[in-house]
Design an enzyme around this catalytic site. Structure first.
Site, PDB file in Angstrom:
ATOM      1  N   LYS A 184       0.813  -1.163  -0.070  1.00 22.41           N
ATOM      2  CA  LYS A 184      -0.022  -0.073   0.066  1.00 22.41           C
ATOM      3  C   LYS A 184       0.990   1.197   0.039  1.00 22.41           C
ATOM      4  O   LYS A 184       1.567   1.358   0.934  1.00 22.41           O
ATOM      5  CB  LYS A 184      -0.858  -0.112   1.206  1.00 22.41           C
ATOM      6  CG  LYS A 184      -1.682   1.391   1.443  1.00 22.41           C
ATOM      7  CD  LYS A 184      -2.336   1.325   2.942  1.00 22.41           C
ATOM      8  CE  LYS A 184      -2.913   2.695   3.150  1.00 22.41           C
ATOM      9  NZ  LYS A 184      -3.420   2.700   4.441  1.00 22.41           N
ATOM     10  N   LYS A 197      -9.732  13.162   8.227  1.00 22.95           N
ATOM     11  CA  LYS A 197      -9.224  12.783   9.449  1.00 22.95           C
ATOM     12  C   LYS A 197      -9.202  14.100  10.508  1.00 22.95           C
ATOM     13  O   LYS A 197      -9.079  15.482  10.089  1.00 22.95           O
ATOM     14  CB  LYS A 197      -7.746  12.561   9.407  1.00 22.95           C
ATOM     15  CG  LYS A 197      -7.605  11.090   8.780  1.00 22.95           C
ATOM     16  CD  LYS A 197      -6.007  10.807   8.576  1.00 22.95           C
ATOM     17  CE  LYS A 197      -6.143   9.424   7.769  1.00 22.95           C
ATOM     18  NZ  LYS A 197      -6.558   8.195   8.567  1.00 22.95           N
ATOM     19  N   ASP A 227     -11.988   7.391   4.156  1.00 21.99           N
ATOM     20  CA  ASP A 227     -10.813   7.092   4.903  1.00 21.99           C
ATOM     21  C   ASP A 227     -10.377   5.698   5.095  1.00 21.99           C
ATOM     22  O   ASP A 227      -9.160   5.289   5.533  1.00 21.99           O
ATOM     23  CB  ASP A 227     -10.676   7.816   6.238  1.00 21.99           C
ATOM     24  CG  ASP A 227      -9.305   7.808   7.066  1.00 21.99           C
ATOM     25  OD1 ASP A 227      -8.360   8.051   6.063  1.00 21.99           O
ATOM     26  OD2 ASP A 227      -9.246   7.818   8.300  1.00 21.99           O
ATOM     27  N   ARG A 251      -7.668  -0.202   1.471  1.00 26.70           N
ATOM     28  CA  ARG A 251      -8.126  -1.509   1.034  1.00 26.70           C
ATOM     29  C   ARG A 251      -8.591  -1.493  -0.520  1.00 26.70           C
ATOM     30  O   ARG A 251      -8.584  -2.446  -1.161  1.00 26.70           O
ATOM     31  CB  ARG A 251      -9.013  -2.083   1.696  1.00 26.70           C
ATOM     32  CG  ARG A 251     -10.260  -0.993   2.045  1.00 26.70           C
ATOM     33  CD  ARG A 251     -11.186  -1.534   3.159  1.00 26.70           C
ATOM     34  NE  ARG A 251     -10.414  -0.790   4.282  1.00 26.70           N
ATOM     35  CZ  ARG A 251     -10.896  -0.829   5.768  1.00 26.70           C
ATOM     36  NH1 ARG A 251     -11.942  -1.746   5.949  1.00 26.70           N
ATOM     37  NH2 ARG A 251     -10.373  -0.545   6.726  1.00 26.70           N
TER      38      ARG A 251
END
Length: 519
Positions: free
Chosen positions: A285, A297, A367, A371
């Site tokens: 990643k 965030k 956020d 994945r």
């Protein structure tokens, strides 16, 4: 970055000659390994070299109550009987001997990795030192010398590229440390040290990448740096946005569509095995900065999100290490490089995206972006290269920090043999993991009312539901997911690392390949 240390392996006889030939008022530090005991316990070769100086050193050690305890050290300046030595350092390694005590001592030191780091810290930068590497397990001293050199090199690393001013004491300590290791088998030790330094280079590459600020290291720049591996014989393919669109990397591109920096996927191939041998694959990643996107965030500590590409950094460092030592394996490394930013072009909560696999994903939280990057990268590797296994590394969830802190990375896998081998490599290198469960009950938590799945499963079992999501993109390929959110950045200080970035995963996976997958 800077790592100013170099090594040489010499015989004990050469070490004795150097000490005798040195100037009378020498400044060269001498390092001695001491074993635990009521009295000063040194190896036989060391005692021979010290000769009449040993009783004086033993008296000084007794006065200082130095017993050779593991991790202890004692400095002696201008020791009597050694006119060529300006400074003598005793480093304790714990119990000597064979059997249970020796095994425990080796385990505690991670094969002398920690000892190398501790010694480098005592010497400081710019030292020209002689180490009498006189171990109780002499047949293994070549391997131990490599571990010592690796630990010392990693401890010497510092990332000071952007500091224009230094304190006076820091400037005075700058310089190259030249460490000579006196061993029983210098040629074998020199080979071991050279291999260790190639591995250290891989770890340092990963650390540098993670430490860089995001205004310097964005996806295009990361790809350019990874492309330098071509100098070692690595085949490099860089997929830009048009190429990714043509292939169907819609989930990955969706993450990066709000950023002014274009996304990239880098495919690195090392062909060191048999021509027809099935490759093994590692996927990282590489979110070069993660604001959270529209699901932004909190401001506190958001600066740490420059390290959200630690997985891709580890894969880059690993590929360097494998190529540098000409590993006899066919290895593919894939870096999914994006920047997750909020803008008028950014992906929204509630959007539905079709992944490269054709499976659709409802975006619940922007956020939970890593994945999505990995989903397309995993499918591409699985579908195009048909590897024997895939391992992905990702700073994926804050939940793994809640579960495991910074002592272990999270391990998830659909294959018990692969998981077991990764755990063993973790024990051997000190890069520890803990396997967490997976199963249908967890998988049900990511079912969506509007698409094939959603990208978060709610508050409970957040690391596990993230792994369940990734598993849907590997089909039946043996696979493991390493959640390194607690180990890849913001690293606690250790014997071998004083840096914010650890380079975690490079040593672990290099050991995995070496132990199980080289022809």
């Amino acid at each position: 970055m800077s790592v100013n240390v170099k090594f040489d392996a010499v015989s004990f006889g050469e070490a004795e000659r150097r000490l005798a030939a040195a100037p009378t008022e020498g400044e060269r530090p001498l390092v001695l390994i001491a074993f635990a005991g009521a009295k000063l316990a040194l190896g036989g070769e060391t005692r021979t070299i010290l000769r009449d100086a040993e009783p004086q050193i033993a008296r000084a050690a007794a006065a200082a109550k130095f017993t050779g305890k593991r991790g202890s050290a004692l400095d002696l300046y201008a020791p009597a009987g050694l006119p060529s030595v300006g400074r003598l350092i005793l480093v304790g390694v714990g119990a000597a001997g064979d059997g249970e005590n020796a095994d425990k001592s080796a385990e505690r030191f991670d094969d002398y990795l920690g000892l190398g780091g501790q010694t480098a810290a005592k010497l400081g930068q710019g030292a020209s030192a002689l180490v009498l590497f006189d171990l109780p397990e002499a047949p293994a001293d070549a391997a131990a010398a490599g571990q010592f050199a690796l630990g010392a090199t990693l401890r010497s690393y510092k990332f000071d590229l952007y500091r224009t001013k230094k304190k006076k004491d820091e400037s005075e300590r700058d310089g190259v440390s030249d460490i000579a290791l006196a061993v029983a088998a210098p040629e074998a030790a020199q080979t071991s040290v050279a291999a260790a330094l190639d591995l250290a280079d891989g770890v340092i590459i990963a650390r540098d990448l993670v430490n860089e600020p995001a205004n310097v290291l964005y996806p295009e720049e990361f790809a350019r740096r990874a492309a330098k591996l071509a100098d070692l014989g690595v085949e490099v393919e860089i997929l830009d946005v048009p190429a990714l669109q043509a292939l169907g990397f819609r989930a990955l591109l969706g993450v990066g569509q709000g950023s002014a920096h274009a996304s990239r996927v880098v495919v690195l191939r090392w062909n060191g095995g048999a021509k027809d041998a099935q490759p093994i694959a590692f996927v990282g990643k590489g979110v070069c900065f993660d604001t959270g996107g529209i699901s932004i965030k909190p401001a506190a500590s958001m600066e740490d999100m420059k390290g959200d590409m630690a997985g891709a950094a580890a894969v880059t460092g690993l590929m360097h290490a494998l190529a540098a030592r000409k590993a006899k394996a066919n290895v593919i490394g894939v870096l999914g490089l994006v920047e997750n930013m909020p803008s008028g072009e950014a992906q929204r909560p509630g959007d539905i995206v079709a992944s490269l696999s054709g499976q659709t994903i409802e975006i619940i939280n922007t956020d939970a972006e890593g994945r999505l990057v990995l989903a397309d990268a995993l499918w591409h590797v699985k579908d195009k290269y048909k590897p024997a296994f895939i391992i992905d590394l990702a700073t994926l969830t804050g939940a793994i920090l809640v579960a495991l802190g910074q002592e272990h990375a999270g391990l998830f896998s659909n294959n018990d043999e692969l998981a077991g081998r990764i755990l063993e490599a973790g024990k051997a290198t000190g890069e520890k993991l803990w396997r967490l469960p997976m199963g249908p009950a967890y998988d049900k938590l990511i079912e969506s009312k509007f698409a094939d799945m959603k990208n978060t499963g709610g508050r409970h079992a957040g690391s596990i539901t993230a792994a369940q999501f990734l598993e849907r993109f590997v089909d039946k390929t043996p696979w493991a997911h390493l959640d390194i959110a607690g180990t890849g950045m913001g690293s606690p200080a250790s014997d071998t690392n004083q840096s914010w970035a650890s380079g975690w995963g490079v040593r672990l996976l290099d050991r995995l390949v070496k132990d199980y997958y080289e022809s």
